[in-house]
Scaffold this motif. Structure first.
Motif, PDB file in Angstrom:
ATOM      1  N   THR A 342       0.971  -1.157   0.041  1.00  0.00           N
ATOM      2  CA  THR A 342      -0.059  -0.136   0.053  1.00  0.00           C
ATOM      3  C   THR A 342       0.816   1.180   0.179  1.00  0.00           C
ATOM      4  O   THR A 342       1.978   1.515   0.718  1.00  0.00           O
ATOM      5  N   ILE A 343       0.505   2.193  -0.933  1.00  0.00           N
ATOM      6  CA  ILE A 343       1.195   3.503  -1.244  1.00  0.00           C
ATOM      7  C   ILE A 343       0.422   4.420  -1.696  1.00  0.00           C
ATOM      8  O   ILE A 343      -0.592   4.036  -2.380  1.00  0.00           O
ATOM      9  N   PRO A 344       0.334   5.820  -0.896  1.00  0.00           N
ATOM     10  CA  PRO A 344      -0.577   6.628  -1.682  1.00  0.00           C
ATOM     11  C   PRO A 344      -0.463   7.103  -3.107  1.00  0.00           C
ATOM     12  O   PRO A 344       0.733   6.912  -3.770  1.00  0.00           O
ATOM     13  N   SER A 345      -1.146   7.549  -3.730  1.00  0.00           N
ATOM     14  CA  SER A 345      -1.182   7.706  -5.075  1.00  0.00           C
ATOM     15  C   SER A 345      -0.367   9.060  -5.269  1.00  0.00           C
ATOM     16  O   SER A 345      -0.092   9.931  -4.458  1.00  0.00           O
ATOM     17  N   VAL A 346      -0.122   9.358  -6.439  1.00  0.00           N
ATOM     18  CA  VAL A 346       0.783  10.497  -6.898  1.00  0.00           C
ATOM     19  C   VAL A 346      -0.094  11.771  -6.581  1.00  0.00           C
ATOM     20  O   VAL A 346       0.402  12.790  -5.821  1.00  0.00           O
ATOM     21  N   THR A 347      -1.389  12.011  -6.675  1.00  0.00           N
ATOM     22  CA  THR A 347      -2.193  13.031  -6.471  1.00  0.00           C
ATOM     23  C   THR A 347      -2.228  13.149  -4.936  1.00  0.00           C
ATOM     24  O   THR A 347      -2.084  14.392  -4.598  1.00  0.00           O
ATOM     25  N   GLU A 348      -2.278  12.044  -3.962  1.00  0.00           N
ATOM     26  CA  GLU A 348      -2.349  12.467  -2.463  1.00  0.00           C
ATOM     27  C   GLU A 348      -0.949  12.778  -2.074  1.00  0.00           C
ATOM     28  O   GLU A 348      -0.687  13.768  -1.157  1.00  0.00           O
ATOM     29  N   LEU A 349       0.227  12.277  -2.632  1.00  0.00           N
ATOM     30  CA  LEU A 349       1.429  12.522  -2.446  1.00  0.00           C
ATOM     31  C   LEU A 349       1.755  13.868  -2.773  1.00  0.00           C
ATOM     32  O   LEU A 349       2.591  14.686  -1.727  1.00  0.00           O
ATOM     33  N   HIS A 350       1.460  14.393  -3.638  1.00  0.00           N
ATOM     34  CA  HIS A 350       1.563  15.788  -4.179  1.00  0.00           C
ATOM     35  C   HIS A 350       0.765  16.616  -3.445  1.00  0.00           C
ATOM     36  O   HIS A 350       1.318  17.829  -2.918  1.00  0.00           O
ATOM     37  N   LYS A 351      -0.389  16.526  -3.151  1.00  0.00           N
ATOM     38  CA  LYS A 351      -1.205  17.435  -1.985  1.00  0.00           C
ATOM     39  C   LYS A 351      -0.452  17.403  -0.577  1.00  0.00           C
ATOM     40  O   LYS A 351      -0.442  18.422   0.291  1.00  0.00           O
ATOM     41  N   ALA A 352       0.204  16.297  -0.067  1.00  0.00           N
ATOM     42  CA  ALA A 352       1.120  16.303   1.174  1.00  0.00           C
ATOM     43  C   ALA A 352       2.221  17.036   0.842  1.00  0.00           C
ATOM     44  O   ALA A 352       3.193  17.014   1.972  1.00  0.00           O
ATOM     45  N   GLY A 353       2.714  17.364  -0.103  1.00  0.00           N
ATOM     46  CA  GLY A 353       4.219  18.093  -0.031  1.00  0.00           C
ATOM     47  C   GLY A 353       5.294  17.337  -0.906  1.00  0.00           C
ATOM     48  O   GLY A 353       6.366  17.861  -1.019  1.00  0.00           O
ATOM     49  N   VAL A 354       4.856  16.189  -1.243  1.00  0.00           N
ATOM     50  CA  VAL A 354       5.941  15.264  -2.153  1.00  0.00           C
ATOM     51  C   VAL A 354       6.044  15.741  -3.493  1.00  0.00           C
ATOM     52  O   VAL A 354       5.248  16.271  -4.134  1.00  0.00           O
ATOM     53  N   LYS A 355       7.558  16.007  -3.615  1.00  0.00           N
ATOM     54  CA  LYS A 355       7.880  16.330  -5.259  1.00  0.00           C
ATOM     55  C   LYS A 355       8.589  15.338  -5.773  1.00  0.00           C
ATOM     56  O   LYS A 355       9.459  14.705  -5.047  1.00  0.00           O
ATOM     57  N   PHE A 356       8.153  15.152  -7.001  1.00  0.00           N
ATOM     58  CA  PHE A 356       8.787  13.908  -8.049  1.00  0.00           C
ATOM     59  C   PHE A 356       9.893  14.322  -8.779  1.00  0.00           C
ATOM     60  O   PHE A 356       9.660  15.368  -9.460  1.00  0.00           O
ATOM     61  N   LYS A 357      11.009  13.624  -8.628  1.00  0.00           N
ATOM     62  CA  LYS A 357      12.288  14.225  -9.334  1.00  0.00           C
ATOM     63  C   LYS A 357      12.786  13.098 -10.287  1.00  0.00           C
ATOM     64  O   LYS A 357      12.826  12.188  -9.687  1.00  0.00           O
ATOM     65  N   PRO A 358      12.933  13.339 -11.661  1.00  0.00           N
ATOM     66  CA  PRO A 358      13.550  12.454 -12.562  1.00  0.00           C
ATOM     67  C   PRO A 358      14.885  12.284 -12.315  1.00  0.00           C
ATOM     68  O   PRO A 358      15.838  13.122 -11.965  1.00  0.00           O
ATOM     69  N   THR A 359      15.560  10.782 -12.351  1.00  0.00           N
ATOM     70  CA  THR A 359      16.725  10.916 -12.255  1.00  0.00           C
ATOM     71  C   THR A 359      17.393  10.497 -13.591  1.00  0.00           C
ATOM     72  O   THR A 359      16.731  10.222 -14.617  1.00  0.00           O
ATOM     73  N   SER A 360      18.730  10.849 -13.907  1.00  0.00           N
ATOM     74  CA  SER A 360      19.436  10.878 -14.903  1.00  0.00           C
ATOM     75  C   SER A 360      19.907   9.539 -15.476  1.00  0.00           C
ATOM     76  O   SER A 360      19.665   9.373 -16.734  1.00  0.00           O
ATOM     77  N   ASN A 361      19.832   8.488 -14.641  1.00  0.00           N
ATOM     78  CA  ASN A 361      20.073   7.072 -15.061  1.00  0.00           C
ATOM     79  C   ASN A 361      18.766   6.131 -14.841  1.00  0.00           C
ATOM     80  O   ASN A 361      18.227   6.285 -14.036  1.00  0.00           O
ATOM     81  N   GLY A 362      18.351   5.466 -16.005  1.00  0.00           N
ATOM     82  CA  GLY A 362      17.175   4.709 -15.912  1.00  0.00           C
ATOM     83  C   GLY A 362      17.165   3.579 -15.055  1.00  0.00           C
ATOM     84  O   GLY A 362      16.181   2.818 -15.048  1.00  0.00           O
ATOM     85  N   ASN A 363      18.266   3.350 -14.489  1.00  0.00           N
ATOM     86  CA  ASN A 363      18.338   1.888 -13.724  1.00  0.00           C
ATOM     87  C   ASN A 363      17.235   2.199 -12.522  1.00  0.00           C
ATOM     88  O   ASN A 363      17.199   3.178 -11.862  1.00  0.00           O
ATOM     89  N   VAL A 364      16.609   0.741 -12.155  1.00  0.00           N
ATOM     90  CA  VAL A 364      15.783   0.734 -11.077  1.00  0.00           C
ATOM     91  C   VAL A 364      16.584   1.044  -9.799  1.00  0.00           C
ATOM     92  O   VAL A 364      15.947   1.557  -8.972  1.00  0.00           O
ATOM     93  N   SER A 365      17.607   0.978  -9.608  1.00  0.00           N
ATOM     94  CA  SER A 365      18.377   1.303  -8.454  1.00  0.00           C
ATOM     95  C   SER A 365      18.424   2.854  -8.065  1.00  0.00           C
ATOM     96  O   SER A 365      18.565   3.218  -6.886  1.00  0.00           O
ATOM     97  N   THR A 366      17.838   3.849  -8.909  1.00  0.00           N
ATOM     98  CA  THR A 366      17.904   4.908  -8.809  1.00  0.00           C
ATOM     99  C   THR A 366      16.432   5.520  -7.765  1.00  0.00           C
ATOM    100  O   THR A 366      16.427   6.770  -7.554  1.00  0.00           O
ATOM    101  N   VAL A 367      15.645   4.493  -7.698  1.00  0.00           N
ATOM    102  CA  VAL A 367      14.291   4.883  -6.950  1.00  0.00           C
ATOM    103  C   VAL A 367      14.836   4.965  -5.338  1.00  0.00           C
ATOM    104  O   VAL A 367      15.038   4.232  -4.687  1.00  0.00           O
ATOM    105  N   THR A 368      14.790   6.177  -5.143  1.00  0.00           N
ATOM    106  CA  THR A 368      14.814   6.845  -3.724  1.00  0.00           C
ATOM    107  C   THR A 368      13.937   7.838  -3.118  1.00  0.00           C
ATOM    108  O   THR A 368      13.117   8.247  -3.775  1.00  0.00           O
ATOM    109  N   PHE A 369      13.919   7.884  -1.797  1.00  0.00           N
ATOM    110  CA  PHE A 369      12.941   8.809  -1.335  1.00  0.00           C
ATOM    111  C   PHE A 369      13.709   9.601  -0.260  1.00  0.00           C
ATOM    112  O   PHE A 369      14.469   8.901   0.649  1.00  0.00           O
ATOM    113  N   ASP A 370      13.921  10.925  -0.481  1.00  0.00           N
ATOM    114  CA  ASP A 370      14.653  11.862   0.588  1.00  0.00           C
ATOM    115  C   ASP A 370      13.607  12.386   1.682  1.00  0.00           C
ATOM    116  O   ASP A 370      12.563  13.268   1.501  1.00  0.00           O
TER     117      ASP A 370
END
Length: 529
Positions: A342-370
């Motif tokens: 379970t994880i909130p949707s993009v819309t819910e995260l956006h309303k809560a202040g989460v910003k989505f940042k694209p990574t330069s390398n397409g490897n799956v290992s670049t999926v992180t959250f600060d």
């Protein structure tokens, strides 16, 4: 003696023919020299798609235009493209005057047993038929994909049937071994170096066009040095997209962390015993509990207590569930719970202040959250008419080829979890995480929502940690806490408010009726008087 049942002569001949061929192949495998057929180094890499996935979306796993390899070569619906394959193979032959397909088949003959070992399903074709299929299909595949080496992709994209053939080329059951492609190209160019250079150019161009993630490719020399590690074209794309998890290093780091945690826990336990002796006496207990009993009876304390303790109670409940289940199943073998997905949707995260940042390398290992900045780092996703087929076959290949964690499958579950509607797709597109060439955002959302079917649940360390960090950040936001409080204590108690409003309305109507009765009696008394 019971009479023998009549048997069909054709059926009997077919079974005896298959059995004889099987015995011949077994003898050949056992009698082959290790230098000639190093089968110990050959791993099965071309599988049949698991039934659980095949039933969910058959068209994404079954070739529609062209067959590559022995699995679908005899299907009548694919015979129409055989002329096209022969035409391209003839062009492949005409590029060199000295090139003859008979010679290519003879060149592939020492690899016949090795080729069969790459396929999961038993191949009933005889040796000559299998080798001719390999020669024709590898020649067709190389010649068809050469367009990517000259960077003229756009000239073919609009041709009828080109995208359908590309989708067929990336299907799991439509693969041929990588060493057959190298051998065929080497035989045509008469140079191993030239063959490897062309293969690097063709594969990188193909994967840039078809990869669901924007990949940053390594140097060509590094890719050529790793050619022996690739099983086929789909495996090449998989290894470019999915990182290799060093399980041993992770286990060592976990052991060191556990040792440090054990030392700290021992120290805390000793301190806890000392404090317990002091504060567990009855006088101390009365003195410490009295102020909190007074405060807990003050108005409004229940609401504040809900805001601050709800998250802690949820975490405690989850910990108890995991602890109770770990008694029966070890943590390493325990599959993830449904709640962990379970994880909130993009819309819910956006309303809560989460910003989505694209990574330069397409490897799956670049999926992180600060958690400090609220930045959710995701690789850039490419969506077009071929993406769904490529995604599904990557998932099927991962499920068939590995017994470890399903990294790419877990990634698709993560994206499927945060994309629920076209609004989610729009937000990701505006923030540069998603590039869509589909007709609408609604079509993109439907595609991801249809990717929920999986073979089994799995645990992937860095992705599970990311999901946990996102959920903790989301539930810790004041907007979310207040919204949940209003939902539970206001919207959740609408029946009480409705009942109270009904009682109030009844009282007002009763008062009005009584006032009308008294006024009527008063007027009646005046008139009679």
């Amino acid at each position: 003696m019971f009479p023998k049942k009549p048997t069909d002569s054709s059926t009997t001949q077919r079974h005896s023919f298959d059995e004889a061929r099987w015995v011949t192949n077994v003898k050949k495998s056992l009698d082959a020299e290790p230098q000639e057929h190093p089968l110990e180094q050959v791993t099965v890499s071309i599988f049949a798609v698991p039934k659980a996935l095949m039933c969910s979306h058959r068209d994404s796993y079954t070739p529609q235009r062209v067959s590559i390899g022995p699995y679908h070569c005899l299907k009548p619906e694919l015979h129409e493209t055989e002329r096209y394959k022969l035409m391209i193979a003839r062009k492949f032959r005409n590029q060199s005057k000295s090139f003859r397909f008979h010679d290519l088949v003879e060149n592939l003959h020492p690899m016949e047993v090795k080729i069969r070992a790459c396929y999961h399903k038993y191949i009933t074709l005889n040796d000559e038929t299998l080798l001719w299929i390999m020669a024709i299909d590898s020649s067709f595949l190389i010649e068809f994909l050469k367009i990517y080496s000259f960077r003229k992709v756009e000239t073919l994209i609009n041709r009828v049937g080109h995208n359908e053939i590309l989708r067929d080329v990336m299907m799991l059951e439509n693969q041929i071994p990588f060493f057959v492609l190298r051998k065929t190209l080497e035989f045509q160019l008469e140079s191993t170096e030239s063959a490897d250079d062309l293969l690097v150019s063709v594969l990188t161009g193909l994967c840039r066009d078809l990869s669901p993630l924007v990949i940053k490719f390594e140097d060509g020399e590094i890719l050529k040095a790793q050619f022996n590690e690739y099983n086929h074209i789909l495996d090449f794309l998989y290894q470019m997209t999915v990182p290799r998890i060093e399980e041993e290093e992770e286990l060592d780091d976990e052991e060191e962390e556990n040792r440090g945690e054990n030392r700290a826990s021992r120290f805390l336990q000793e301190m806890k015993l000392q404090f317990k002796r002091v504060f567990t006496s009855r006088p101390a207990d009365i003195i410490l509990r009295l102020p909190w009993r007074v405060i807990s009876n003050l108005p409004g304390f229940i609401a504040l207590n809900y805001l601050f303790t709800r998250q802690e109670n949820e975490a405690t409940t989850t910990t108890r569930q995991e602890t109770s289940s770990s008694v029966l199943i070890p943590d390493i073998e325990k599959p993830p719970l449904v709640e962990e997905l379970t994880i909130p949707s993009v819309t819910e995260l956006h309303k809560a202040g989460v910003k989505f940042k694209p990574t330069s390398n397409g490897n799956v290992s670049t999926v992180t959250f600060d958690s400090n900045t609220g930045h959710f780092h995701l690789p850039v996703i490419n969506l077009d008419i071929n993406t769904e087929t490529v995604l599904r076959n990557l998932v099927a290949y991962e499920a068939s080829n590995t017994s470890g964690p399903l990294v790419f499958t877990r990634y698709t579950e993560l994206i499927n979890g945060i994309i629920d509607s076209e609004e989610d797709v729009r937000l990701l597109r505006e923030q540069g995480v998603l590039v869509s060439r589909l007709k609408s955002d609604e079509e993109a959302a439907e595609m991801w929502n249809g990717m929920s079917k999986s073979v089994r649940l799995t645990k992937v360390g860095f992705l599970d940690k990311t999901i946990e960090d996102v959920n903790r950040y989301y539930t810790g936001r004041w907007k979310v806490k207040i919204g949940r409080f209003v939902e539970v204590y206001m919207y959740g108690s609408w029946k009480i408010f409705a009942c109270f409003a009904a009682v109030l309305l009844l009282v007002l109507v009763s008062l009005q009726v009584i006032s009308l009765v008294f006024s009527s009696l008063r007027l009646l008394g005046l008139r009679t008087g």
